[in-house]
Design a protein around this motif. Structure first.
Motif, PDB file in Angstrom:
ATOM      1  N   MET A 161     -52.690  47.189 -32.838  1.00  0.00           N
ATOM      2  CA  MET A 161     -53.873  47.763 -33.475  1.00  0.00           C
ATOM      3  C   MET A 161     -54.423  46.791 -34.507  1.00  0.00           C
ATOM      4  O   MET A 161     -53.671  46.216 -35.293  1.00  0.00           O
ATOM      5  CB  MET A 161     -53.517  49.086 -34.157  1.00  0.00           C
ATOM      6  N   GLY A 162     -55.740  46.617 -34.501  1.00  0.00           N
ATOM      7  CA  GLY A 162     -56.361  45.718 -35.454  1.00  0.00           C
ATOM      8  C   GLY A 162     -57.829  45.546 -35.168  1.00  0.00           C
ATOM      9  O   GLY A 162     -58.482  46.429 -34.600  1.00  0.00           O
ATOM     10  N   SER A 163     -58.346  44.361 -35.545  1.00  0.00           N
ATOM     11  CA  SER A 163     -59.781  44.073 -35.405  1.00  0.00           C
ATOM     12  C   SER A 163     -59.991  42.774 -34.632  1.00  0.00           C
ATOM     13  O   SER A 163     -60.508  41.791 -35.170  1.00  0.00           O
ATOM     14  CB  SER A 163     -60.446  43.977 -36.782  1.00  0.00           C
ATOM     15  N   PRO A 164     -59.578  42.727 -33.365  1.00  0.00           N
ATOM     16  CA  PRO A 164     -59.756  41.492 -32.600  1.00  0.00           C
ATOM     17  C   PRO A 164     -61.232  41.153 -32.461  1.00  0.00           C
ATOM     18  O   PRO A 164     -62.062  42.007 -32.132  1.00  0.00           O
ATOM     19  CB  PRO A 164     -59.127  41.825 -31.244  1.00  0.00           C
ATOM     20  N   LEU A 165     -61.561  39.885 -32.749  1.00  0.00           N
ATOM     21  CA  LEU A 165     -62.938  39.392 -32.646  1.00  0.00           C
ATOM     22  C   LEU A 165     -63.901  40.229 -33.472  1.00  0.00           C
ATOM     23  O   LEU A 165     -65.087  40.328 -33.164  1.00  0.00           O
ATOM     24  CB  LEU A 165     -63.381  39.363 -31.171  1.00  0.00           C
ATOM     25  N   GLY A 166     -63.383  40.858 -34.546  1.00  0.00           N
ATOM     26  CA  GLY A 166     -64.225  41.663 -35.424  1.00  0.00           C
ATOM     27  C   GLY A 166     -64.473  43.072 -34.944  1.00  0.00           C
ATOM     28  O   GLY A 166     -65.211  43.831 -35.584  1.00  0.00           O
ATOM     29  N   LEU A 167     -63.866  43.453 -33.817  1.00  0.00           N
ATOM     30  CA  LEU A 167     -64.043  44.806 -33.271  1.00  0.00           C
ATOM     31  C   LEU A 167     -63.015  45.719 -33.928  1.00  0.00           C
ATOM     32  O   LEU A 167     -61.877  45.843 -33.470  1.00  0.00           O
ATOM     33  CB  LEU A 167     -63.881  44.791 -31.754  1.00  0.00           C
ATOM     34  N   SER A 168     -63.412  46.362 -35.011  1.00  0.00           N
ATOM     35  CA  SER A 168     -62.470  47.142 -35.812  1.00  0.00           C
ATOM     36  C   SER A 168     -61.887  48.306 -35.033  1.00  0.00           C
ATOM     37  O   SER A 168     -62.496  48.834 -34.094  1.00  0.00           O
ATOM     38  CB  SER A 168     -63.157  47.671 -37.071  1.00  0.00           C
ATOM     39  N   SER A 169     -60.665  48.690 -35.429  1.00  0.00           N
ATOM     40  CA  SER A 169     -59.959  49.846 -34.860  1.00  0.00           C
ATOM     41  C   SER A 169     -59.781  49.731 -33.347  1.00  0.00           C
ATOM     42  O   SER A 169     -59.902  50.702 -32.616  1.00  0.00           O
ATOM     43  CB  SER A 169     -60.702  51.145 -35.204  1.00  0.00           C
ATOM     44  N   SER A 170     -59.484  48.521 -32.873  1.00  0.00           N
ATOM     45  CA  SER A 170     -59.224  48.305 -31.453  1.00  0.00           C
ATOM     46  C   SER A 170     -57.728  48.419 -31.170  1.00  0.00           C
ATOM     47  O   SER A 170     -56.894  48.105 -32.008  1.00  0.00           O
ATOM     48  CB  SER A 170     -59.724  46.925 -31.014  1.00  0.00           C
ATOM     49  N   VAL A 171     -57.413  48.874 -29.960  1.00  0.00           N
ATOM     50  CA  VAL A 171     -56.019  49.073 -29.554  1.00  0.00           C
ATOM     51  C   VAL A 171     -55.801  48.425 -28.193  1.00  0.00           C
ATOM     52  O   VAL A 171     -56.602  48.621 -27.268  1.00  0.00           O
ATOM     53  CB  VAL A 171     -55.661  50.573 -29.468  1.00  0.00           C
ATOM     54  N   THR A 172     -54.738  47.636 -28.062  1.00  0.00           N
ATOM     55  CA  THR A 172     -54.311  47.122 -26.768  1.00  0.00           C
ATOM     56  C   THR A 172     -52.871  47.549 -26.536  1.00  0.00           C
ATOM     57  O   THR A 172     -52.162  47.916 -27.473  1.00  0.00           O
ATOM     58  CB  THR A 172     -54.409  45.585 -26.699  1.00  0.00           C
ATOM     59  N   LEU A 215     -48.147  46.187 -34.776  1.00  0.00           N
ATOM     60  CA  LEU A 215     -47.557  46.363 -33.453  1.00  0.00           C
ATOM     61  C   LEU A 215     -46.679  47.599 -33.554  1.00  0.00           C
ATOM     62  O   LEU A 215     -45.757  47.656 -34.377  1.00  0.00           O
ATOM     63  CB  LEU A 215     -46.723  45.143 -33.048  1.00  0.00           C
ATOM     64  N   VAL A 216     -46.980  48.601 -32.734  1.00  0.00           N
ATOM     65  CA  VAL A 216     -46.431  49.947 -32.934  1.00  0.00           C
ATOM     66  C   VAL A 216     -45.692  50.415 -31.692  1.00  0.00           C
ATOM     67  O   VAL A 216     -46.107  50.122 -30.559  1.00  0.00           O
ATOM     68  CB  VAL A 216     -47.591  50.932 -33.255  1.00  0.00           C
ATOM     69  N   ASN A 217     -44.586  51.151 -31.894  1.00  0.00           N
ATOM     70  CA  ASN A 217     -43.889  51.752 -30.754  1.00  0.00           C
ATOM     71  C   ASN A 217     -44.392  53.173 -30.524  1.00  0.00           C
ATOM     72  O   ASN A 217     -45.237  53.691 -31.277  1.00  0.00           O
ATOM     73  CB  ASN A 217     -42.365  51.719 -30.958  1.00  0.00           C
ATOM     74  N   LEU A 218     -43.878  53.839 -29.503  1.00  0.00           N
ATOM     75  CA  LEU A 218     -44.366  55.176 -29.171  1.00  0.00           C
ATOM     76  C   LEU A 218     -43.797  56.249 -30.088  1.00  0.00           C
ATOM     77  O   LEU A 218     -44.127  57.424 -29.932  1.00  0.00           O
ATOM     78  CB  LEU A 218     -44.068  55.511 -27.708  1.00  0.00           C
ATOM     79  N   SER A 219     -42.978  55.858 -31.052  1.00  0.00           N
ATOM     80  CA  SER A 219     -42.547  56.785 -32.104  1.00  0.00           C
ATOM     81  C   SER A 219     -43.487  56.719 -33.305  1.00  0.00           C
ATOM     82  O   SER A 219     -43.271  57.404 -34.304  1.00  0.00           O
ATOM     83  CB  SER A 219     -41.111  56.461 -32.553  1.00  0.00           C
ATOM     84  N   GLY A 220     -44.523  55.895 -33.205  1.00  0.00           N
ATOM     85  CA  GLY A 220     -45.483  55.771 -34.290  1.00  0.00           C
ATOM     86  C   GLY A 220     -45.006  54.893 -35.428  1.00  0.00           C
ATOM     87  O   GLY A 220     -45.535  54.974 -36.533  1.00  0.00           O
ATOM     88  N   GLU A 221     -44.026  54.015 -35.167  1.00  0.00           N
ATOM     89  CA  GLU A 221     -43.497  53.121 -36.190  1.00  0.00           C
ATOM     90  C   GLU A 221     -44.044  51.713 -35.992  1.00  0.00           C
ATOM     91  O   GLU A 221     -44.139  51.228 -34.861  1.00  0.00           O
ATOM     92  CB  GLU A 221     -41.972  53.069 -36.123  1.00  0.00           C
ATOM     93  N   VAL A 222     -44.376  51.054 -37.095  1.00  0.00           N
ATOM     94  CA  VAL A 222     -44.760  49.644 -37.047  1.00  0.00           C
ATOM     95  C   VAL A 222     -43.488  48.823 -36.833  1.00  0.00           C
ATOM     96  O   VAL A 222     -42.560  48.895 -37.630  1.00  0.00           O
ATOM     97  CB  VAL A 222     -45.456  49.207 -38.345  1.00  0.00           C
ATOM     98  N   ILE A 223     -43.437  48.068 -35.734  1.00  0.00           N
ATOM     99  CA  ILE A 223     -42.258  47.249 -35.452  1.00  0.00           C
ATOM    100  C   ILE A 223     -42.544  45.766 -35.665  1.00  0.00           C
ATOM    101  O   ILE A 223     -41.623  44.942 -35.587  1.00  0.00           O
ATOM    102  CB  ILE A 223     -41.731  47.473 -34.024  1.00  0.00           C
TER     103      ILE A 223
END
Length: 359
Positions: A161-172, A215-223
Motif C-alpha cells: 500500500m502506498g502512492s506509486p507514481l503519485g497515485l495515492s492509496s494504491s494497493v497491489t 507491506l501487509v499480511n492478511l492479518s492486517g499487520e505491517v510486515i
C-alpha cells in the motif's frame, strides 16, 4: 472433426479453471469430476469455487479497509513517497531516501485531500529509515499494527500500500517470495547506498512512490516497509517485474522506538570494522579487495593492527572483492562477533582476528 476437438478443448479448460479456483483435487485427468470422498453430490465442487473466491476477496477488502487509513503520501521538495502512521501521537515511519535532506513535508492521508505539515524527527540512512511527525494531529488518525518479522514466511499473501507514481492509496498484491535477503541500494537510483540485511522479497508490485509505505499480511499487520524494486542490468537497470524488497517490520520498530524515545538511533545492531575503504582492481582490472583508507580510533580494525594501505580480501570465509561485498558480509554479523580478516600488506597475505564494533 475440428469443431469437436475445439469443443473438447473448451470443456477441458472450463473444468480446469473451476478446479483451480476451488483449490480442489477432485478433477480426473479426463476432465470429468471425480467422486467426492465424502459423498458430496455432483456439482458441489463447482459451487465451492465462487465461495472460496468470495472469501479471499472479503479478506483483501477487510485488510485494505483496516490498514489503508494508516498509510499516507509524503511530499518532499525533490521526492514523493509514502509513510505509515506509527502511533497516535502523529509519528510516521518512512524511508530516509524519501525525506532526503528536507526538514519539513506535506502529508496527505487516505481519508482527506487536505495537506498536513510534518517535521523530520530523525533520518537513519544506514538502514534507509526515517521518522517524521505531524505538527497537528488530525481527528481519526489511526496507527498501523506492526507484525513480527520472525513469523514472515515464503508463500504468505501480501498487499503493498502506498502512492506509486503519485497515485495515492494504491494497493497491489503478491506473495512473500523470499526472506533474509541482503540488498545494497544504489545511490544513483535515489537510494541511500545502504546495505540492508534480512529484507523481505515480495512479488507485489513496488514502484516509485511506494517507498516508505506498508507491506501487509492478511492479518492486517505491517510486515515490511517497501523500499526498492530489483533492477536488471540487462535491461538498462530498469525495474525487474515481480521482485521488490521491504525492510522488515521488526527493524522499523527498533529504529522508530529509539528515535521517538531519545531522538536518534543509539543501538543500531549493525556490525562495523571501524574503517573507511575503497574498492581496488588487480592488473586485469577485476575487483581485488578493499583498500583501507582510514582506521577509526577504538574500532575493531585498529585494535587488530590494521593500517591504511592494507587491502582486505576476505571476511571469515567470504571473499570481499568490493566495498559492496564487504558491506553485505558485515550486514550478516552482529556487534561483538569475532571474525578472521584476511588482508594484504606489501603484497604479503596476513590474517587478524577482529572483534566487530557497532555502526
Amino acid at each position: 472433426m475440428k469443431a469437436s476437438r475445439a469443443a473438447a478443448r473448451r470443456t477441458s479448460l472450463t473444468v480446469a479453471v473451476v478446479c483451480a479456483a476451488a483449490l480442489a483435487s477432485g478433477c480426473s485427468g479426463s476432465g470429468s469430476p471425480s467422486a467426492s470422498p465424502t459423498g458430496s453430490p455432483p456439482g458441489s465442487t463447482a459451487r465451492a469455487a465462487p465461495a472460496a473466491a468470495d472469501s479471499l476477496q472479503d479478506d483483501y477488502q477487510r485488510v485494505i479497509k483496516d490498514v489503508l487509513p494508516s498509510v499516507v503520501q509524503i511530499q518532499a521538495s525533490s521526492d514523493l513517497g509514502s509513510g505509515v502512521v506509527y502511533d497516535d501521537q502523529g509519528h510516521i515511519v518512512t524511508n530516509a531516501h524519501v525525506v532526503g535532506d528536507d526538514k519539513t513535508f506535506k502529508v496527505t492521508t487516505a481519508s482527506s485531500t487536505e495537506a498536513l505539515t510534518a517535521e523530520l524527527v530523525y533520518a537513519y540512512p544506514e538502514q534507509d529509515l526515517a521518522v517524521i511527525k505531524l505538527t497537528k494531529r488530525p481527528d481519526g488518525l489511526k496507527a498501523a499494527r506492526f507484525g513480527d518479522s520472525a513469523k514472515v514466511a515464503v508463500g504468505q499473501i501480501t498487499l503493498a500500500m502506498g502512492s506509486p507514481l503519485g497515485l495515492s492509496s494504491s494497493v497491489t498484491q503478491g506473495i512473500v517470495s523470499a526472506t533474509g535477503r541482503t540488498v545494497s541500494e544504489s545511490r544513483s537510483g535515489g537510494g541511500t547506498g545502504a546495505t540492508i540485511a534480512n529484507m523481505v522479497q515480495t512479488s507485489a508490485a513496488i514502484n516509485p512512490g511506494n517507498s516508505g509505505g506498508a507491506l501487509v499480511n492478511l492479518s492486517g499487520e505491517v510486515i515490511g516497509i517497501p523500499t526498492l524494486a530489483a533492477t536488471d542490468p540487462g535491461l538498462g537497470n530498469s525495474s525487474a517485474p515481480g521482485i521488490g524488497f521491504a525492510i522488515p517490520a521488526s527493524m522499523a520498530k527498533t529504529v522508530a522506538d529509539q528515535v521517538i524515545k531519545v531522538g536518534k538511533v543509539t543501538d543500531s545492531g549493525r556490525a562495523a570494522l571501524g574503517i573507511t575503504g575503497r574498492s581496488v582492481l588487480d592488473d586485469g582490472y577485476k575487483p581485488a579487495g578493499v583498500a583501507v583508507v582510514t582506521v577509526t580510533n577504538g574500532g575493531g580494525a585498529r585494535k587488530a593492527g590494521l593500517e591504511p594501505g592494507d587491502i582486505i580480501t576476505r571476511l571469515g570465509t567470504t571473499d570481499v572483492p568490493t566495498m559492496q561485498s564487504l558491506s553485505e558480509a558485515l550486514a550478516e554479523k552482529r556487534p561483538g562477533d569475532k571474525v578472521t580478516l584476511t588482508y594484504l600488506r606489501d603484497g604479503a597475505e596476513r590474517k587478524a582476528e577482529v572483534t566487530l564494533t557497532e555502526i
